[in-house]
Design a protein around this motif. Structure first.
Motif, PDB file in Angstrom:
ATOM      1  N   CYS A   1       0.789  -1.237   0.000  1.00 17.74           N
ATOM      2  CA  CYS A   1       0.000   0.000   0.000  1.00 17.74           C
ATOM      3  C   CYS A   1       0.819   1.285   0.000  1.00 17.74           C
ATOM      4  O   CYS A   1       0.258   2.373   0.177  1.00 17.74           O
ATOM      5  CB  CYS A   1      -0.934   0.001   1.209  1.00 17.74           C
ATOM      6  SG  CYS A   1      -2.207  -1.271   1.132  1.00 17.74           S
ATOM      7  N   ASP A   2       2.122   1.210  -0.182  1.00 14.10           N
ATOM      8  CA  ASP A   2       2.959   2.403  -0.082  1.00 14.10           C
ATOM      9  C   ASP A   2       2.541   3.508  -1.043  1.00 14.10           C
ATOM     10  O   ASP A   2       2.706   4.700  -0.735  1.00 14.10           O
ATOM     11  CB  ASP A   2       4.425   2.050  -0.339  1.00 14.10           C
ATOM     12  CG  ASP A   2       5.037   1.260   0.805  1.00 14.10           C
ATOM     13  OD1 ASP A   2       4.357   1.074   1.837  1.00 14.10           O
ATOM     14  OD2 ASP A   2       6.196   0.816   0.667  1.00 14.10           O
ATOM     15  N   ASN A   3       2.030   3.149  -2.211  1.00 16.52           N
ATOM     16  CA  ASN A   3       1.685   4.140  -3.231  1.00 16.52           C
ATOM     17  C   ASN A   3       0.229   4.586  -3.184  1.00 16.52           C
ATOM     18  O   ASN A   3      -0.223   5.304  -4.079  1.00 16.52           O
ATOM     19  CB  ASN A   3       2.003   3.597  -4.627  1.00 16.52           C
ATOM     20  CG  ASN A   3       3.496   3.473  -4.863  1.00 16.52           C
ATOM     21  OD1 ASN A   3       4.296   4.175  -4.247  1.00 16.52           O
ATOM     22  ND2 ASN A   3       3.881   2.575  -5.758  1.00 16.52           N
ATOM     23  N   THR A   4      -0.496   4.179  -2.162  1.00 17.66           N
ATOM     24  CA  THR A   4      -1.888   4.613  -2.059  1.00 17.66           C
ATOM     25  C   THR A   4      -1.958   6.067  -1.596  1.00 17.66           C
ATOM     26  O   THR A   4      -1.034   6.594  -0.966  1.00 17.66           O
ATOM     27  CB  THR A   4      -2.682   3.740  -1.071  1.00 17.66           C
ATOM     28  OG1 THR A   4      -2.076   3.846   0.221  1.00 17.66           O
ATOM     29  CG2 THR A   4      -2.722   2.291  -1.525  1.00 17.66           C
ATOM     30  N   ILE A   5      -3.076   6.691  -1.890  1.00 17.87           N
ATOM     31  CA  ILE A   5      -3.288   8.075  -1.465  1.00 17.87           C
ATOM     32  C   ILE A   5      -3.319   8.155   0.056  1.00 17.87           C
ATOM     33  O   ILE A   5      -2.775   9.101   0.648  1.00 17.87           O
ATOM     34  CB  ILE A   5      -4.586   8.612  -2.093  1.00 17.87           C
ATOM     35  CG1 ILE A   5      -4.408   8.730  -3.620  1.00 17.87           C
ATOM     36  CG2 ILE A   5      -4.982   9.963  -1.491  1.00 17.87           C
ATOM     37  CD1 ILE A   5      -5.680   9.000  -4.383  1.00 17.87           C
ATOM     38  N   GLU A   6      -3.917   7.160   0.712  1.00 21.12           N
ATOM     39  CA  GLU A   6      -3.957   7.152   2.169  1.00 21.12           C
ATOM     40  C   GLU A   6      -2.549   7.138   2.755  1.00 21.12           C
ATOM     41  O   GLU A   6      -2.224   7.909   3.666  1.00 21.12           O
ATOM     42  CB  GLU A   6      -4.733   5.937   2.693  1.00 21.12           C
ATOM     43  CG  GLU A   6      -6.197   5.899   2.287  1.00 21.12           C
ATOM     44  CD  GLU A   6      -6.427   5.084   1.026  1.00 21.12           C
ATOM     45  OE1 GLU A   6      -7.433   4.381   0.942  1.00 21.12           O
ATOM     46  OE2 GLU A   6      -5.566   5.161   0.109  1.00 21.12           O
ATOM     47  N   ALA A   7      -1.699   6.245   2.247  1.00 19.39           N
ATOM     48  CA  ALA A   7      -0.344   6.122   2.782  1.00 19.39           C
ATOM     49  C   ALA A   7       0.463   7.387   2.523  1.00 19.39           C
ATOM     50  O   ALA A   7       1.155   7.901   3.413  1.00 19.39           O
ATOM     51  CB  ALA A   7       0.357   4.916   2.168  1.00 19.39           C
ATOM     52  N   GLN A   8       0.366   7.927   1.321  1.00 22.80           N
ATOM     53  CA  GLN A   8       1.164   9.097   0.960  1.00 22.80           C
ATOM     54  C   GLN A   8       0.740  10.357   1.700  1.00 22.80           C
ATOM     55  O   GLN A   8       1.516  11.316   1.804  1.00 22.80           O
ATOM     56  CB  GLN A   8       1.109   9.320  -0.556  1.00 22.80           C
ATOM     57  CG  GLN A   8       1.871   8.281  -1.363  1.00 22.80           C
ATOM     58  CD  GLN A   8       3.369   8.334  -1.115  1.00 22.80           C
ATOM     59  OE1 GLN A   8       3.958   9.414  -1.085  1.00 22.80           O
ATOM     60  NE2 GLN A   8       3.992   7.165  -0.944  1.00 22.80           N
ATOM     61  N   SER A   9      -0.461  10.355   2.265  1.00 20.22           N
ATOM     62  CA  SER A   9      -0.853  11.509   3.077  1.00 20.22           C
ATOM     63  C   SER A   9      -0.025  11.569   4.357  1.00 20.22           C
ATOM     64  O   SER A   9      -0.023  12.600   5.051  1.00 20.22           O
ATOM     65  CB  SER A   9      -2.350  11.475   3.403  1.00 20.22           C
ATOM     66  OG  SER A   9      -2.708  10.291   4.088  1.00 20.22           O
ATOM     67  N   GLY A  10       0.712  10.490   4.656  1.00 24.75           N
ATOM     68  CA  GLY A  10       1.636  10.513   5.789  1.00 24.75           C
ATOM     69  C   GLY A  10       2.709  11.578   5.632  1.00 24.75           C
ATOM     70  O   GLY A  10       3.283  12.042   6.629  1.00 24.75           O
ATOM     71  N   ASN A  11       3.002  11.981   4.387  1.00 30.38           N
ATOM     72  CA  ASN A  11       3.974  13.047   4.154  1.00 30.38           C
ATOM     73  C   ASN A  11       3.538  14.374   4.769  1.00 30.38           C
ATOM     74  O   ASN A  11       4.374  15.266   4.997  1.00 30.38           O
ATOM     75  CB  ASN A  11       4.188  13.249   2.649  1.00 30.38           C
ATOM     76  CG  ASN A  11       5.000  12.117   2.027  1.00 30.38           C
ATOM     77  OD1 ASN A  11       6.107  11.827   2.464  1.00 30.38           O
ATOM     78  ND2 ASN A  11       4.441  11.475   1.011  1.00 30.38           N
TER      79      ASN A  11
END
Length: 279
Positions: free
Chosen positions: A120-130
């Motif tokens: 899931c690293d490339n999901t929108i949910e995961a990338q919102s961690g930035n």
């Protein structure tokens, strides 16, 4: 001049009352079934749209990296996140219109899973961690203005709950065995797995709670949707299980990105220990 009657009215006048009532009820039931089917199809359509959005977002991430960016820029990210959020809200709205239960909702929502292997690293949910630190500062500032200490405590809790799960991820199994030792290997490892599951679920619950606070105080959610918890050895129906496993992976990817410095430190520490032959 007498108004001309419709065919339905003429037929109704020539039918016994009970028969006419039965026809009316059957017509209403058919209309309700049609609306139900339409609502389900609408939900499935927007779940598929959300999956497509996720896959297209991953392609945009590649282009961002090719430009030499550490991560996709916030202004650009917000456009993608809004599109995903809109799709998700439409799925939820369609499910509500159809008055679906949990099992039926899961059948629709599973169609939005972009990565069945739970990478899931490339999901929108995961990338919102930035954008975790910017969003949590925004929320904490809003809460501090009201002086609500309980909400403030919840808002500040996520790093600790994430750290507890990271501890299970990076602590050598031999050390975990010693910590949870019962004298019986089988029950020892069961205790380890139960504790790991609790730590993972607490992280999900805290993130969901913070999302709720963001809505309460009018700030940006950490993620555009909430995640689902899964009990230790809980036996879920296939669609619900797929969602729960996907959400667990999304949560882990989220905080791995949000706390990338700490994760890098723990990863390096574990590698050093392995090279020294400690574990």
């Amino acid at each position: 001049m007498e108004q001309e009657k419709s065919s339905a009215e003429i037929i109704g006048e020539n039918l016994p009352r009970e028969t006419a009532q039965e026809i009316g009820e059957a017509t209403l039931a058919a209309a309700q079934r049609s609306l139900l089917k339409q609502a389900v199809e609408t939900g499935e359509h927007f779940a598929k749209d959300l999956k497509t959005t996720q896959l297209q977002f991953a392609e945009q991430l590649k282009r961002s990296k090719e430009r030499g960016e550490l991560h996709i820029q916030e202004k650009e990210f917000l456009v993608w996140e809004k599109e995903a959020s809109d799709d998700w809200q439409r799925v939820q709205s369609a499910e509500a219109d159809a008055e679906l239960g949990a099992h039926e909702r899961a059948e629709i929502e599973a169609g939005a899973i972009a990565y069945p292997n739970h990478d899931c690293d490339n999901t929108i949910e995961a990338q919102s961690g930035n954008f975790y630190f910017a969003r949590i500062r925004e929320l904490i500032t809003a809460i501090e203005k009201t002086g609500d200490e309980k909400d403030l405590e919840v808002a500040k809790s996520f790093p600790d709950t994430a750290a507890e799960h990271l501890r299970f991820k990076f602590t050598p199994r031999d050390m975990l065995r010693d910590e949870f030792d019962t004298g019986d290997p089988s029950s020892t490892w069961k205790r380890v797995d139960e504790a790991r599951n609790r730590a993972h679920n607490r992280s999900i619950q805290q993130l969901n709670a913070i999302n709720g606070l963001a809505e309460k105080y009018g700030t940006t959610r950490l993620t555009f949707r909430n995640f689902r918890v899964k009990g230790y050895l809980e036996n879920l129906p296939p669609a619900e299980d797929a969602i729960a496993e996907n959400d667990r992976a999304c949560l882990e990817s989220y905080y791995t990105i949000a706390f990338k410095s700490e994760v890098a430190r723990l990863t390096a520490k574990r590698r050093r220990e392995a090279s020294y032959g400690l574990y």
